[in-house]
Design an enzyme around this catalytic site. Structure first.
Site, PDB file in Angstrom:
ATOM      1  N   GLU A   1      -9.672  -4.235  17.398  1.00 50.52           N
ATOM      2  CA  GLU A   1      -9.144  -5.013  18.540  1.00 50.52           C
ATOM      3  C   GLU A   1      -8.933  -4.145  19.798  1.00 50.52           C
ATOM      4  O   GLU A   1      -9.044  -4.729  20.877  1.00 50.52           O
ATOM      5  CB  GLU A   1      -7.832  -5.687  18.133  1.00 50.52           C
ATOM      6  CG  GLU A   1      -7.998  -6.801  17.126  1.00 50.52           C
ATOM      7  CD  GLU A   1      -8.284  -6.275  15.707  1.00 50.52           C
ATOM      8  OE1 GLU A   1      -8.966  -6.974  14.960  1.00 50.52           O
ATOM      9  OE2 GLU A   1      -7.843  -5.166  15.380  1.00 50.52           O
TER      10      GLU A   1
ATOM     11  N   ASP B   1     -13.676  -2.980  11.123  1.00 54.15           N
ATOM     12  CA  ASP B   1     -12.359  -3.605  11.035  1.00 54.15           C
ATOM     13  C   ASP B   1     -11.445  -2.932  12.065  1.00 54.15           C
ATOM     14  O   ASP B   1     -11.815  -1.920  12.658  1.00 54.15           O
ATOM     15  CB  ASP B   1     -11.830  -3.401   9.606  1.00 54.15           C
ATOM     16  CG  ASP B   1     -10.657  -4.309   9.263  1.00 54.15           C
ATOM     17  OD1 ASP B   1     -10.444  -5.314   9.966  1.00 54.15           O
ATOM     18  OD2 ASP B   1      -9.956  -4.006   8.276  1.00 54.15           O
TER      19      ASP B   1
ATOM     20  N   ASP C   1      -6.766 -11.740   8.598  1.00 51.65           N
ATOM     21  CA  ASP C   1      -5.800 -11.628   7.503  1.00 51.65           C
ATOM     22  C   ASP C   1      -5.028 -12.922   7.240  1.00 51.65           C
ATOM     23  O   ASP C   1      -3.850 -13.056   7.604  1.00 51.65           O
ATOM     24  CB  ASP C   1      -4.830 -10.483   7.785  1.00 51.65           C
ATOM     25  CG  ASP C   1      -5.565  -9.147   7.879  1.00 51.65           C
ATOM     26  OD1 ASP C   1      -6.712  -9.067   7.395  1.00 51.65           O
ATOM     27  OD2 ASP C   1      -4.998  -8.183   8.434  1.00 51.65           O
TER      28      ASP C   1
END
EC number: 3.2.1.20
Length: 904
Positions: A504, A501, A577
């Site tokens: 990015e 997670d 999300d």
């Protein structure tokens, strides 16, 4: 909706705030033309090279055209002699791409490159420089026909430039203000200043698609499946960002980027793959077809029709121009071409196609035990329970909180006894703490991303101050992979799998909540060059680590939030999300379709919505949709109300149970589809246009989709729905309601009444869908349970389908040909089971115990089964005239052997 949770647009840039976009748009007003110097053509073993030069700079660029196997062309444009090397994306494309010799012809004004078969040609025009890709002499794609080729040559930094702002070699930079506005050497955004050590290095190019007005791809955006025309300042942005509760119908960049776009029209599908990992913007503009009448009189006054055309303008902050043109002609061909370049979907372990239960966070071992028991108590199957960041000690990955999870192995033994798995999170940020082994080892070996001054880059994330592993470095990946070995990762067992997670990467106080573009990676490359492949590399290293810990025997499972072209080789992705609102359920369908046609078949959305508390009806509808999508996981953020499936009252528990059980019954079909994705690149979840490429009506459909080629799914995505309009394609086809067996002719829209327990799923006439007739508490308990076949007859009375079967977890299907691949054919009133791949062998105890034939117009007088050894016996059957269905039960036909069933 939860308005206070809305995205703060001041944190993220829109196009107007992006300097290279402003520079490229400004340049277009200047009309700079390039010309190709076709006197300088150089034909190498695998490419044709020539120079192109702009009137403005007079500095040559080099263009190279390659022919690649499977009808692919590649164009690279780079500086002939750059000041220093420019970044070229490594590790994404297949290292064994076969090239095809192109035959050269032409003169100084033009050059024609033809592939061996002769029906595809690249026609290069010298002045102005333009390339037309022709198929059977008709232009399919033109490159630079709008003259938007843009290439900023690297320059020597003027130390005085920042103070005096004289900027001599940039024609546009005449004053301090102008230079700031163009962001050549530094660019401001909010309180951040991006200092550009190498100055401006942006590239861009336009592509015109002739006759096309339907484009798809370039995930990830919370946007429609068919790409929209962009207005000035509203381009699709490809820049991986952590956007909590992203807005629906927005072109801003979110967690992943695949710089690949498909265009489709009747008779032809093509793809454009723009291989660049820096921030990228894509503008799209469709010019509709026009008809006008010639003025002169006489027979020549025919109407002239000008085909529609869509122009696509790619702009990237840095790197080189490296683009692949995939010429199709069919959707299936384009999928194969793209996966030939970037790889196919990894074959998932079977458990990962079951249901996953997640939240931030399951509190402790007791909580895990209680949730696990809850599924059994309520007779709901599930395969995997997930642990978010709170399972660690102080957000230090590869550790366990000693109070909450005192004995992780004991917890995993409990799950193992239920044939279930555990997934834990491992993010790329590493807590700055000299007593944390992972940090200390990485620091000592110089494995972190650096800041421009040469120290380790530090940013804030979940643990507080953190450094970020430099996954672009092969040595870092190798070391990171070794951390998953059982002796190293204390408390881990072989049922533990991974979730990457925040990759990015997410940096809480960074510009746009990510890493500064001036941070420095392995090889001295700035972060700006490779931002979009950072997460791709973490998932690669994690998957490799899981394979290594099993000595190469077991398939990995890794879910990653960030991704790039080729991420399909390493596992699954999801849409990040989202919110517990109906609009997010609705948008998840086009988002997943876009990922699916972009090579990433193993994708899903958080069931129920991550942010906020779903009402019971929304939760049920989301489970019903998720059950028929590739990756199926319920997830919720911190501080939301608990929402395990049984917490909404018996009525809702029953509805959710039923949706999940339908998923488990369908696993043989889904698993076979994943095998197809793995070996022949066809997506699992498909937009209708892929199956009906000549049916114009399907091209923009995004509220329903095909699962494989046999099932059409139209999830209910609105509250209090009493009826839905389902478009059933194929005017010469029939469709069967998979619950009531009612059938309809295709090529029309039908009104279907729905109640809360309706999942609108239709089986296509002409297909055979294999199912499991009994559902276990997890996939592990279903290995030997019997199969059923749902045979839906075409108007001609035939049907075909297949079943792929292996051990569900190892690589033996690959290395030892341990698999079964069976083909079912119903033709002339006989159903046969035959081997579809002689290479495969796998001992299966399973039997086919039930066969359902839909659309059988009259009651048979007898049904007999015939085994390969010649034994024949009558089979008991029931026939329902009202629904035209034949039902055979209590059969015991071995799934791995040849047999036939004759319907007399």
């Amino acid at each position: 909706g939860v308005e206070d949770e809305a995205v703060d647009k001041t944190i993220f840039k829109d196009c107007g705030k992006i300097a290279f976009y402003r520079r490229q748009k400004q340049q277009l007003t200047k009309n700079t033309t390039y010309q190709a110097l076709l006197g300088s053509v150089d034909t190498e073993q695998d490419s044709t090279r020539f120079q192109i030069i702009s009137e403005a700079t007079k500095i040559p660029l080099v263009a190279e055209v390659y022919g690649i196997e499977k009808d692919i062309f590649r164009l690279k444009i780079n500086e002939e002699i750059p000041l220093k090397p420019r970044y070229e994306v490594p590790d994404v494309i297949n290292s064994k791409l076969g090239t095809v010799r192109l035959v050269c012809s032409g003169d100084t004004g033009s050059l024609i490159l033809t592939d061996r078969k002769g029906d595809l040609k690249c026609h290069v025009s010298a002045n102005p420089f333009k390339i037309d890709l022709l198929s059977k002499n008709e232009a399919v794609i033109s490159i630079n026909s709008l003259g938007q080729l843009y290439f900023e040559h690297l320059q020597v930094p003027h130390k005085q430039r920042a103070t005096k702002g004289n900027g001599q070699n940039t024609p546009a930079a005449t004053s301090q203000e102008n230079q700031e506005d163009l962001g050549l050497w530094e660019e401001k955004f909010g309180k951040f200043v991006d200092v550009k050590a190498n100055g401006p290095s942006s590239v861009g190019l336009d592509f015109s698609l002739h006759g096309f007005e339907h484009l798809y791809g370039i995930p990830q955006h919370a946007e429609s499946h068919q790409l929209k025309n962009t207005r000035d300042g509203d381009a699709y942005r490809l820049y991986n960002l952590d956007v909590y509760g992203y807005q629906v119908h927005d072109k801003m960049g979110i967690y992943g980027s695949v710089p690949y776009l498909l265009a489709h029209k009747q008779g032809r599908t093509v793809g454009i793959f723009w291989l660049n990992a820096s921030e990228t913007l894509v503008e799209i503009n469709t010019e509709p077809a026009v008809e006008y009448t010639m003025t002169q009189m006489g027979p020549a006054a025919a109407k002239q029709k000008v085909r529609c055309r869509t122009d696509v303008h790619w702009m990237s902050e840095s790197g080189i121009i490296d683009v692949f043109l995939l010429t199709g002609p069919t959707p299936a061909d384009v999928f194969k071409q793209y996966s030939y370049i970037t790889g196919t979907q990894a074959m998932p372990p079977l458990f990962s196609l079951g249901y996953h239960q997640c939240r931030w966070n399951y509190e402790d071992e007791q909580d895990v035990k209680a949730v696990d028991a809850g599924f059994d108590e309520h007779d709901i199957p599930y395969d995997v329970i997930w642990l978010d960041i709170e399972h660690t000690e102080d957000k230090k990955y590869f550790t366990w909180d000693k109070k909450r999870f005192a004995n992780p192995k004991r917890m995993q033994e409990l799950l193992r006894s239920k044939k279930r798995k555990l997934v834990v999170i491992s993010d790329p940020h590493i807590k700055v703490d000299p007593d944390y082994t992972v940090y200390a080892q990485a620091k000592e070996q110089g494995f972190f991303v650096k800041n421009p001054e040469g120290g380790d880059f530090e940013g804030v994330c979940w643990p507080g101050l953190s450094s970020y592993l430099d996954f672009t470095n092969p040595k870092v990946r190798e070391w990171y992979s070794s951390l998953f070995a059982f002796p190293v990762y204390q408390g881990s067992t072989d049922i533990l799998f991974l979730w990457n997670d925040m990759n990015e990467p997410s940096v809480f106080r960074g510009p746009e909540l990510t890493m500064h573009k001036s941070a420095v990676h392995y090889g001295d490359w700035e972060h700006r060059e490779l931002h979009n492949i950072y997460g791709f590399y973490q998932q690669m290293a994690t998957a490799e680590g899981l394979i290594q810990r099993s000595k190469g025997k077991e398939r990995p499972f890794v879910l990653s939030r960030s991704f790039f072209a080729g991420s399909q080789k390493y596992g699954a992705v999801w849409t990040g999300d989202n919110k517990a609102e109906w609009s997010y359920l609705k948008i998840s369908i086009p988002m997943l379709l876009t990922l699916s046609v972009s090579g990433i078949s193993f994708c899903g959305a958080d069931v129920g919505g991550f942010i906020g508390n779903p009402e019971a009806e929304l939760l049920v509808r989301w489970y019903q949709a998720g059950a028929y999508q590739p990756f199926f996981r319920g997830h919720a953020t911190m501080n939301t109300k608990r929402r395990e499936p049984w917490l909404f009252g018996e009525e809702y528990t029953q509805l959710i149970r039923e949706a999940i059980r339908q998923r488990y019954a369908l696993l043989p079909y889904l698993y076979s589809l994943f095998y197809h994705a793995h070996v022949s690149s066809q997506p699992v979840m498909r937009p209708l246009w892929v199956e009906y490429p000549d049916d114009l009506e399907t091209f923009a459909v995004e509220d329903e989709y095909m699962l494989g080629s046999a099932l059409l799914v139209h999830p209910v995505t609105d509250p209090q729905t009493a009826t839905i309009d389902v478009f059933l394609p194929g005017s010469d086809e029939v469709w069967y309601d998979s619950k009531t067996f009612a059938y309809w002719k295709g090529g029309c829209t039908v009104k279907i009444p729905v109640t809360l327990d309706t999942i609108p799923v239709f089986q296509r006439g002409g297909s055979v869908v294999p199912v499991k007739t009994t559902v276990g508490t997890s996939t592990g308990w279903m290995a030997d349970s019997p199969y059923g076949l749902r045979v839906a007859l075409s108007p001609q009375g035939s049907a075909v389908g297949e079943l792929y079967l292996d051990d569900g977890h190892s690589f033996q299907y690959l290395h030892q040909d341990q698999f079964l691949y069976r083909k079912f054919l119903f033709c002339s009133s006989v159903l046969t089971n035959r081997c579809a791949n002689e290479k495969g062998h796998y001992p299966s105890k399973c039997i086919v115990e039930q066969i359902l034939v839909l659309g059988l117009k009259k009651k048979p007088s007898s049904v007999t089964t015939h085994l390969s050894d010649g034994r024949a016996q009558p089979a008991a059957f029931t026939y329902c005239a009202e629904t035209s269905t034949l039902r055979l039960e209590k059969l015991s036909l071995r799934v791995g052997e040849d047999w036939e069933v004759r319907v007399g």
